[in-house]
Motif scaffolding. Sequence first.
Motif: not given
Length: 233
Positions: A71-75, A95-103
């Motif tokens: 996540s920190r490297e852009g995924s 974890v980069d929360l800007e790149r984390l989607v929660l369902v």
Amino acid sequence: MGDVAVADAAGTIGALRAQLERMQGRRLDAPVLPVAPALATLLPGGGLRPGASYALGRSMSLLFALLSLPSREGSWCAAIGMPHLGAEAARAAGVDLERLVLVPEPGDRWLTVTATIADVLPVVAVRPPARAKDADVARLAARMREREAVLLVQGAWPQTEAMIDIADPSWSGLGNGHGLLEGRELTVTVTSRRFPVPRSGRVLLPDAAGELSADAAASSFSGRTGSSLRAVS
């Protein structure tokens, strides 16, 4: 004759490699998504292989450790079926929360939701609410290979690249009735068909920075014949 035999052997190996890559839908030497160095030494290929699935123990700390560096490297990453996932805990673990989607609640259509998200995100983590049918698992695996997405499953899962679990935790920082918890030491074990025996290493999770790092003692390969996770047949 010796040169001919070597050439024939090389040709045979090359043909077998190409056939295996066609069956698996990915190159064996394809780039992997990065993980913490302490985990890279244990995983096949040194990271998370695109198109592959991994079975994990139920530890959220382990999941965060696997999501952290990608996540920190852009995924972009997704977590499906984990209503109690703590966003602040994920952030603290790197974890980069800007790149984390929660369902949190995908319902009975969790497999469809997982496959749909894998169309657009490279890393998908899911906690299945029930055992999936073999045909559904096969279709999801094909989708992951086609999209070159990584599937992280909390629980047993068939035909995985590797099974990853943790055990034997111990905390540091407490003295004789006083002090602060500073770090948790535990054993990570990776079981894979690519290894003759499981690989185990002692790590800190979390370390002083809240992430995963190698223990002061060097990681070692274990001679154990299995781990606490078993693939569903």
